[in-house]
Write a protein that holds these residues in place. Structure first.
Motif, PDB file in Angstrom:
ATOM      1  N   ASP A  26       0.826  -1.215   0.000  1.00 47.38           N
ATOM      2  CA  ASP A  26       0.000   0.000   0.000  1.00 47.38           C
ATOM      3  C   ASP A  26       0.868   1.277   0.000  1.00 47.38           C
ATOM      4  O   ASP A  26       0.686   2.166   0.828  1.00 47.38           O
ATOM      5  CB  ASP A  26      -0.897  -0.059   1.251  1.00 47.38           C
ATOM      6  CG  ASP A  26      -2.107   0.824   1.104  1.00 47.38           C
ATOM      7  OD1 ASP A  26      -2.393   1.271  -0.011  1.00 47.38           O
ATOM      8  OD2 ASP A  26      -2.762   1.075   2.141  1.00 47.38           O
ATOM      9  N   ILE A  27       1.819   1.315  -0.900  1.00 46.25           N
ATOM     10  CA  ILE A  27       2.699   2.480  -1.108  1.00 46.25           C
ATOM     11  C   ILE A  27       2.573   2.768  -2.603  1.00 46.25           C
ATOM     12  O   ILE A  27       2.834   1.874  -3.406  1.00 46.25           O
ATOM     13  CB  ILE A  27       4.170   2.130  -0.770  1.00 46.25           C
ATOM     14  CG1 ILE A  27       4.320   1.651   0.677  1.00 46.25           C
ATOM     15  CG2 ILE A  27       5.102   3.304  -1.066  1.00 46.25           C
ATOM     16  CD1 ILE A  27       5.694   1.056   1.001  1.00 46.25           C
ATOM     17  N   LYS A 151       0.396  -7.221   8.415  1.00 49.25           N
ATOM     18  CA  LYS A 151       1.095  -5.952   8.199  1.00 49.25           C
ATOM     19  C   LYS A 151       2.488  -6.256   7.653  1.00 49.25           C
ATOM     20  O   LYS A 151       3.052  -7.314   7.965  1.00 49.25           O
ATOM     21  CB  LYS A 151       1.263  -5.202   9.532  1.00 49.25           C
ATOM     22  CG  LYS A 151       0.241  -4.138   9.789  1.00 49.25           C
ATOM     23  CD  LYS A 151      -1.002  -4.551  10.506  1.00 49.25           C
ATOM     24  CE  LYS A 151      -0.811  -5.103  11.876  1.00 49.25           C
ATOM     25  NZ  LYS A 151      -2.075  -5.745  12.373  1.00 49.25           N
ATOM     26  N   THR A 276       3.431  -0.800   6.566  1.00 50.57           N
ATOM     27  CA  THR A 276       2.432  -0.794   5.512  1.00 50.57           C
ATOM     28  C   THR A 276       1.670  -2.125   5.538  1.00 50.57           C
ATOM     29  O   THR A 276       1.765  -2.880   6.502  1.00 50.57           O
ATOM     30  CB  THR A 276       3.089  -0.497   4.136  1.00 50.57           C
ATOM     31  OG1 THR A 276       2.058  -0.385   3.153  1.00 50.57           O
ATOM     32  CG2 THR A 276       4.082  -1.553   3.705  1.00 50.57           C
ATOM     33  N   GLN A 277       0.913  -2.363   4.502  1.00 48.60           N
ATOM     34  CA  GLN A 277       0.111  -3.589   4.424  1.00 48.60           C
ATOM     35  C   GLN A 277      -0.038  -3.958   2.953  1.00 48.60           C
ATOM     36  O   GLN A 277       0.195  -3.120   2.082  1.00 48.60           O
ATOM     37  CB  GLN A 277      -1.257  -3.348   5.051  1.00 48.60           C
ATOM     38  CG  GLN A 277      -2.020  -2.270   4.324  1.00 48.60           C
ATOM     39  CD  GLN A 277      -3.083  -1.606   5.178  1.00 48.60           C
ATOM     40  OE1 GLN A 277      -3.316  -2.003   6.301  1.00 48.60           O
ATOM     41  NE2 GLN A 277      -3.715  -0.583   4.647  1.00 48.60           N
ATOM     42  N   THR A 279      -1.892  -4.465  -0.548  1.00 51.80           N
ATOM     43  CA  THR A 279      -3.075  -3.876  -1.173  1.00 51.80           C
ATOM     44  C   THR A 279      -3.623  -4.866  -2.187  1.00 51.80           C
ATOM     45  O   THR A 279      -2.853  -5.510  -2.898  1.00 51.80           O
ATOM     46  CB  THR A 279      -2.786  -2.529  -1.864  1.00 51.80           C
ATOM     47  OG1 THR A 279      -3.977  -2.112  -2.545  1.00 51.80           O
ATOM     48  CG2 THR A 279      -1.672  -2.616  -2.891  1.00 51.80           C
TER      49      THR A 279
END
Ligand code: HSE
Length: 288
Positions: A26-27, A151, A276-277, A279
């Motif tokens: 998720d970046i 995560k 982050t996680q 996506t």
């Protein structure tokens, strides 16, 4: 005409899944191409332009475009920046061609540009992608399940590790023992992530194909991976060709991030940690 595309960063290999497994994070990179403004070329815009030209199939036919990029995915750090940028170019080029290529065609072109599918595929489709190159060169990609509470903590060193350079140093042949070691673990990794078996992820992310050599190039790797696990991460591995170190975490992600940064600094590597996680969303056009 102006087209804006968003593409996620990706973490490839996940330990044993060399050139096969890739995870979208998720970046996000935001890339805008504008056919009405003059083109300016640098190493970043060249990657995006390569994607546009690949969509057109002929560099001579692709229009010159002005390119704007928000610089959110660091380059040469194992977070799939080159794939994100090339896929952004492919999507923009395909939009200029009114959707000439279907998604599998875009993946084939992206893989050709990259040389391997495990960043191009998750940046295009999102999620955890299992990728296999058929003997005729076409790519099978399949979305694999992930636990909802997963995560990912990434420590991004300031130190760059160009993928092609470290790939050249990898062995060309492996013993039967090492092959069996990796085959079993990559299968276990996909099954364990699908089953939410965090207790198996440490064993499942062990690798004998690329991390041993890359750990020699980047001596911070093993201490940072050890610090992540000591801090409570379920597993850690070298993200793609490095230098980013990734950790899978169920709870306690702040502590993991802090201890990874501390271990890196203690070993002479500056950088920053990001929590982050995964996506599930892949590359998409946000404005056209
Ligand atoms: N599978 C590729 C490699 C990924 O390890 O070289 C690079 O991001």
């Amino acid at each position: 005409m102006k087209i804006t595309v968003k593409t996620p960063a990706t973490s490839a290999n996940l330990g044993p899944g060399f050139d096969s497994l890739g995870l979208a994070l998720d970046i996000w990179a935001t890339v805008t191409v504008d056919t009405d403004k003059p083109a300016r070329v640098n190493s970043i815009t060249r990657l995006i332009q390569q994607g546009i030209e690949a969509a057109f199939g002929d560099a001579g036919k692709a229009p010159p475009v002005a390119i704007d990029w928000d610089n959110t995915i660091p380059v040469a750090r194992g977070l799939g920046a080159s794939a994100s940028l090339r896929i952004a170019g492919l999507l923009a080029g395909n939009a200029l061609l009114d959707g000439l290529h279907d998604v599998d065609g875009l993946l084939a072109l992206g893989t050709q540009l990259e040389g391997f599918p495990d960043n191009a595929s998750p940046t295009l489709f999102g999620g955890l992608q299992v990728n296999v190159r058929r003997t005729d060169g076409s790519i099978i990609h399949l979305d694999a399940p992930l636990p909802d509470d997963l995560k990912v903590v990434v420590f991004i060193p300031d130190f760059e590790m160009p993928t092609q350079e470290s790939r050249r140093r990898l062995p060309r042949q492996f013993s039967r023992e090492d092959t069996v070691f990796n085959v079993g673990r990559v299968a276990l990794l996909v099954a364990a992530l699908g089953a939410g078996r965090y207790d198996l992820l440490d064993e499942a992310t062990q690798d004998r194909m690329h991390q041993p050599v890359r750990g020699q190039i980047f001596p911070g790797l093993n201490p940072i991976m050890a610090a992540a696990k000591e801090a409570g991460a379920a597993a850690s591995y070298l993200s793609g060709g490095g230098s980013t170190v990734a950790a899978f975490v169920q709870t306690g992600e702040e502590r993991v991030a802090r201890l990874m940064t501390q271990a890196a600094l203690a070993n002479g590597f500056s950088g920053r940690s990001i929590i982050t996680q995964p996506t599930r969303q892949g590359a998409h056009i946000v404005e056209s």
